[in-house]
Scaffold this motif. Structure first.
Motif, PDB file in Angstrom:
ATOM      1  N   LEU A   1      58.852  -4.484 -88.438  1.00 16.54           N
ATOM      2  CA  LEU A   1      58.767  -4.303 -86.993  1.00 16.54           C
ATOM      3  C   LEU A   1      57.349  -4.448 -86.489  1.00 16.54           C
ATOM      4  CD1 LEU A   1      61.017  -1.152 -86.822  1.00 16.54           C
ATOM      5  CD2 LEU A   1      61.702  -3.484 -86.337  1.00 16.54           C
ATOM      6  N   ALA A   2      56.415  -3.837 -87.191  1.00 17.13           N
ATOM      7  CA  ALA A   2      55.044  -3.852 -86.695  1.00 17.13           C
ATOM      8  C   ALA A   2      54.068  -3.669 -87.836  1.00 17.13           C
ATOM      9  CB  ALA A   2      54.842  -2.749 -85.663  1.00 17.13           C
ATOM     10  N   VAL A   3      52.931  -4.308 -87.705  1.00 14.81           N
ATOM     11  CA  VAL A   3      51.835  -4.107 -88.645  1.00 14.81           C
ATOM     12  C   VAL A   3      50.608  -3.736 -87.825  1.00 14.81           C
ATOM     13  CG1 VAL A   3      50.380  -5.126 -90.426  1.00 14.81           C
ATOM     14  CG2 VAL A   3      52.751  -5.842 -90.220  1.00 14.81           C
ATOM     15  N   TYR A   4      49.982  -2.622 -88.158  1.00 10.78           N
ATOM     16  CA  TYR A   4      48.776  -2.202 -87.463  1.00 10.78           C
ATOM     17  C   TYR A   4      47.578  -2.344 -88.401  1.00 10.78           C
ATOM     18  CZ  TYR A   4      51.937  -0.241 -84.042  1.00 10.78           C
ATOM     19  OH  TYR A   4      52.908  -0.096 -83.092  1.00 10.78           O
ATOM     20  N   ASN A   5      46.531  -2.963 -87.919  1.00 10.45           N
ATOM     21  CA  ASN A   5      45.298  -3.077 -88.685  1.00 10.45           C
ATOM     22  C   ASN A   5      44.297  -2.115 -88.059  1.00 10.45           C
ATOM     23  OD1 ASN A   5      46.539  -5.388 -89.935  1.00 10.45           O
ATOM     24  ND2 ASN A   5      46.008  -6.488 -88.058  1.00 10.45           N
ATOM     25  N   LEU A   6      43.836  -1.173 -88.854  1.00  9.03           N
ATOM     26  CA  LEU A   6      42.979  -0.134 -88.303  1.00  9.03           C
ATOM     27  C   LEU A   6      41.511  -0.460 -88.514  1.00  9.03           C
ATOM     28  CD1 LEU A   6      44.848   3.025 -89.622  1.00  9.03           C
ATOM     29  CD2 LEU A   6      45.396   1.607 -87.682  1.00  9.03           C
ATOM     30  N   GLY A   7      40.714  -0.155 -87.516  1.00 13.54           N
ATOM     31  CA  GLY A   7      39.265  -0.250 -87.642  1.00 13.54           C
ATOM     32  C   GLY A   7      38.752   0.907 -88.483  1.00 13.54           C
ATOM     33  N   LYS A   8      37.473   0.886 -88.823  1.00 15.86           N
ATOM     34  CA  LYS A   8      36.999   1.909 -89.768  1.00 15.86           C
ATOM     35  C   LYS A   8      36.916   3.305 -89.157  1.00 15.86           C
ATOM     36  CE  LYS A   8      31.989   1.098 -89.548  1.00 15.86           C
ATOM     37  NZ  LYS A   8      31.877   0.157 -88.432  1.00 15.86           N
ATOM     38  N   ASN A   9      36.858   3.405 -87.847  1.00 14.57           N
ATOM     39  CA  ASN A   9      36.830   4.725 -87.221  1.00 14.57           C
ATOM     40  C   ASN A   9      38.205   5.166 -86.744  1.00 14.57           C
ATOM     41  OD1 ASN A   9      34.089   5.132 -87.526  1.00 14.57           O
ATOM     42  ND2 ASN A   9      33.630   3.964 -85.663  1.00 14.57           N
ATOM     43  N   THR A  10      39.164   4.298 -86.932  1.00 11.75           N
ATOM     44  CA  THR A  10      40.491   4.614 -86.413  1.00 11.75           C
ATOM     45  C   THR A  10      41.242   5.497 -87.396  1.00 11.75           C
ATOM     46  OG1 THR A  10      40.421   2.416 -85.471  1.00 11.75           O
ATOM     47  CG2 THR A  10      42.520   3.555 -85.372  1.00 11.75           C
ATOM     48  N   MET A  11      41.890   6.505 -86.860  1.00 13.99           N
ATOM     49  CA  MET A  11      42.616   7.431 -87.724  1.00 13.99           C
ATOM     50  C   MET A  11      44.012   6.888 -88.023  1.00 13.99           C
ATOM     51  SD  MET A  11      41.443  10.692 -85.744  1.00 13.99           S
ATOM     52  CE  MET A  11      40.090  11.633 -86.360  1.00 13.99           C
ATOM     53  N   ALA A  12      44.523   7.303 -89.176  1.00 14.45           N
ATOM     54  CA  ALA A  12      45.845   6.836 -89.577  1.00 14.45           C
ATOM     55  C   ALA A  12      46.887   7.621 -88.794  1.00 14.45           C
ATOM     56  CB  ALA A  12      46.033   7.019 -91.070  1.00 14.45           C
ATOM     57  N   ASN A  13      47.059   7.235 -87.565  1.00 13.18           N
ATOM     58  CA  ASN A  13      48.002   7.924 -86.702  1.00 13.18           C
ATOM     59  C   ASN A  13      48.385   6.979 -85.569  1.00 13.18           C
ATOM     60  OD1 ASN A  13      49.180   9.532 -84.698  1.00 13.18           O
ATOM     61  ND2 ASN A  13      48.109  11.341 -85.417  1.00 13.18           N
ATOM     62  N   VAL A  14      49.527   6.350 -85.697  1.00  9.49           N
ATOM     63  CA  VAL A  14      49.971   5.456 -84.631  1.00  9.49           C
ATOM     64  C   VAL A  14      51.394   5.812 -84.213  1.00  9.49           C
ATOM     65  CG1 VAL A  14      48.509   3.459 -85.157  1.00  9.49           C
ATOM     66  CG2 VAL A  14      50.709   3.689 -86.307  1.00  9.49           C
ATOM     67  N   SER A  15      51.666   5.596 -82.942  1.00  9.42           N
ATOM     68  CA  SER A  15      52.999   5.846 -82.418  1.00  9.42           C
ATOM     69  C   SER A  15      53.507   4.601 -81.721  1.00  9.42           C
ATOM     70  CB  SER A  15      52.984   6.971 -81.383  1.00  9.42           C
ATOM     71  OG  SER A  15      52.296   8.060 -81.879  1.00  9.42           O
ATOM     72  N   CYS A  16      54.808   4.413 -81.802  1.00 12.66           N
ATOM     73  CA  CYS A  16      55.416   3.343 -81.019  1.00 12.66           C
ATOM     74  C   CYS A  16      56.903   3.642 -80.889  1.00 12.66           C
ATOM     75  CB  CYS A  16      55.184   1.986 -81.665  1.00 12.66           C
ATOM     76  SG  CYS A  16      55.974   1.808 -83.244  1.00 12.66           S
ATOM     77  N   ARG A  17      57.588   2.779 -80.189  1.00 14.65           N
ATOM     78  CA  ARG A  17      59.043   2.940 -80.059  1.00 14.65           C
ATOM     79  C   ARG A  17      59.685   1.695 -80.644  1.00 14.65           C
ATOM     80  NH1 ARG A  17      59.045   4.930 -73.852  1.00 14.65           N
ATOM     81  NH2 ARG A  17      58.467   2.766 -73.581  1.00 14.65           N
ATOM     82  N   ILE A  18      60.661   1.902 -81.496  1.00 16.80           N
ATOM     83  CA  ILE A  18      61.255   0.763 -82.197  1.00 16.80           C
ATOM     84  C   ILE A  18      62.742   0.630 -81.881  1.00 16.80           C
ATOM     85  CG2 ILE A  18      59.569   0.874 -84.070  1.00 16.80           C
ATOM     86  CD1 ILE A  18      61.818   2.149 -85.781  1.00 16.80           C
ATOM     87  N   LYS A  19      63.261  -0.545 -82.210  1.00 21.92           N
ATOM     88  CA  LYS A  19      64.705  -0.779 -82.095  1.00 21.92           C
ATOM     89  C   LYS A  19      65.312  -0.671 -83.483  1.00 21.92           C
ATOM     90  CE  LYS A  19      64.021  -4.287 -78.559  1.00 21.92           C
ATOM     91  NZ  LYS A  19      63.930  -5.736 -78.378  1.00 21.92           N
ATOM     92  N   MET A  20      66.468  -0.034 -83.567  1.00 18.71           N
ATOM     93  CA  MET A  20      67.172   0.044 -84.841  1.00 18.71           C
ATOM     94  C   MET A  20      68.594  -0.446 -84.648  1.00 18.71           C
ATOM     95  SD  MET A  20      65.853   3.587 -86.465  1.00 18.71           S
ATOM     96  CE  MET A  20      66.548   3.274 -88.078  1.00 18.71           C
ATOM     97  N   ALA A  21      69.025  -1.333 -85.525  1.00 17.27           N
ATOM     98  CA  ALA A  21      70.349  -1.936 -85.386  1.00 17.27           C
ATOM     99  C   ALA A  21      71.439  -0.912 -85.655  1.00 17.27           C
ATOM    100  CB  ALA A  21      70.484  -3.113 -86.325  1.00 17.27           C
ATOM    101  N   LYS A  22      71.250  -0.121 -86.698  1.00 20.61           N
ATOM    102  CA  LYS A  22      72.227   0.904 -87.039  1.00 20.61           C
ATOM    103  C   LYS A  22      71.543   1.986 -87.863  1.00 20.61           C
ATOM    104  CE  LYS A  22      73.864  -1.820 -90.922  1.00 20.61           C
ATOM    105  NZ  LYS A  22      74.147  -3.215 -90.990  1.00 20.61           N
ATOM    106  N   THR A  23      72.341   2.954 -88.297  1.00 15.16           N
ATOM    107  CA  THR A  23      71.802   4.043 -89.090  1.00 15.16           C
ATOM    108  C   THR A  23      71.087   3.496 -90.331  1.00 15.16           C
ATOM    109  OG1 THR A  23      73.527   5.499 -88.336  1.00 15.16           O
ATOM    110  CG2 THR A  23      72.426   6.125 -90.372  1.00 15.16           C
ATOM    111  N   GLY A  24      69.911   3.985 -90.582  1.00 13.83           N
ATOM    112  CA  GLY A  24      69.168   3.501 -91.738  1.00 13.83           C
ATOM    113  C   GLY A  24      67.875   4.271 -91.893  1.00 13.83           C
ATOM    114  N   ASP A  25      67.010   3.736 -92.719  1.00 12.33           N
ATOM    115  CA  ASP A  25      65.742   4.395 -92.981  1.00 12.33           C
ATOM    116  C   ASP A  25      64.630   3.740 -92.174  1.00 12.33           C
ATOM    117  OD1 ASP A  25      66.939   6.005 -94.750  1.00 12.33           O
ATOM    118  OD2 ASP A  25      66.106   5.095 -96.554  1.00 12.33           O
TER     119      ASP A  25
END
Lengths: 105, 158
Positions: free
Chosen positions: B107-131
């Motif tokens: 769905l998405a790939v985030y490339n973080l800068g060196k000061n960026t914290m490992a914390n991203v949020s977004c909203r995704i689409k899911m076709a059906k129940t899954g992981d």
């Protein structure tokens, strides 16, 4: 210029800046059908997003059509002071793009 | 080569150049989209490991509980599933978000800068129940964690 498609809120607290942004975009996967005409709706989604703080890149993202319509994006970075500019720019698969800049509060 | 074949070659060449020109003016191929390295292979891959090896360079991941995924247990509408991925791992370079149930899982790939914290949020689409799978690249290695989300109405196509 028309109203920007991007809304940005950036807040600095304790040396950490939280950036939240909302982008107006249909994010069509290309797999949906128009119910009236029965034709496929062509894919139209944001592929690349770049966020900058003081002209230095803090985050870049590559998205697929699997990101929800009117995408929301939030992230945090250390550093950043009040008044610093944060800019976000996107490009979609149809070659359209937009960008916006906001000041950290 | 006689003049006739030369003429053929010339025609072919100009025809090809012509189509590229049309594509550029039609906005199909703006310079930006050509330059941006959007990993088409990765986003069109049908399997999670294939998607990962095409985007982050490796298909093998190590399970890690240092990656936290915040997502609802039950999502009523699969078209909008809010997801937050955060991690305590040091030196996180990339974060990828995948949904195992989708036709094309990446769905998405985030490339973080060196000061960026490992914390991203977004909203995704899911076709059906899954992981929902979060993959974090840290120190050249891939770590993954997953969380199952129950979807009552699918959000891909319809």
């Amino acid at each position: 210029m028309a109203k920007s498609s991007i809304k940005i809120r950036a807040k600095a607290k304790g040396g950490v800046t939280t950036v939240k942004c909302l982008i107006n975009h249909p994010m069509e996967t290309g797999l949906r059908k128009n119910k009236k005409t029965g034709k496929m709706i062509p894919a139209h989604f944001i592929t690349d997003v770049v966020a900058k703080h003081n002209d230095a890149e803090v985050l870049s993202a590559q998205w697929s059509g699997g990101i929800s319509k009117n995408p929301y994006l939030a992230f945090k970075f250390s550093g950043g002071a009040k008044g610093d500019p944060v800019s976000i720019a996107w490009t979609d698969n149809q070659g359209k793009s937009d960008s916006a800049t906001a000041k950290i509060k | 080569m006689n003049t006739d074949t030369k003429r053929r070659v010339f025609l072919k060449g100009s025809l090809a150049a012509g189509t590229v020109g049309v594509a550029v003016t039609a906005g199909l191929l703006t310079p930006q989209t050509v330059l941006a390295a959007w990993p088409e292979k990765a986003f069109h891959a049908k399997k999670t490991d294939e998607a990962l090896s095409n985007s982050l360079g490796s298909g093998t991941t190590e399970a890690s509980d240092k990656i936290k995924i915040k997502a609802p247990d039950i999502a009523e509408n699969g078209a909008v599933v809010p997801v937050t991925v955060s991690s305590d791992l040091p030196g996180v370079e990339n974060i990828a978000i995948l949904s195992s149930a989708n036709n094309t899982p990446l769905l998405a790939v985030y490339n973080l800068g060196k000061n960026t914290m490992a914390n991203v949020s977004c909203r995704i689409k899911m076709a059906k129940t899954g992981d929902v799978i979060a993959v974090v690249k840290s120190g050249g290695k891939l770590y993954a964690n997953r969380k199952s989300v129950k979807v009552t109405i699918g959000g891909c196509g319809g």
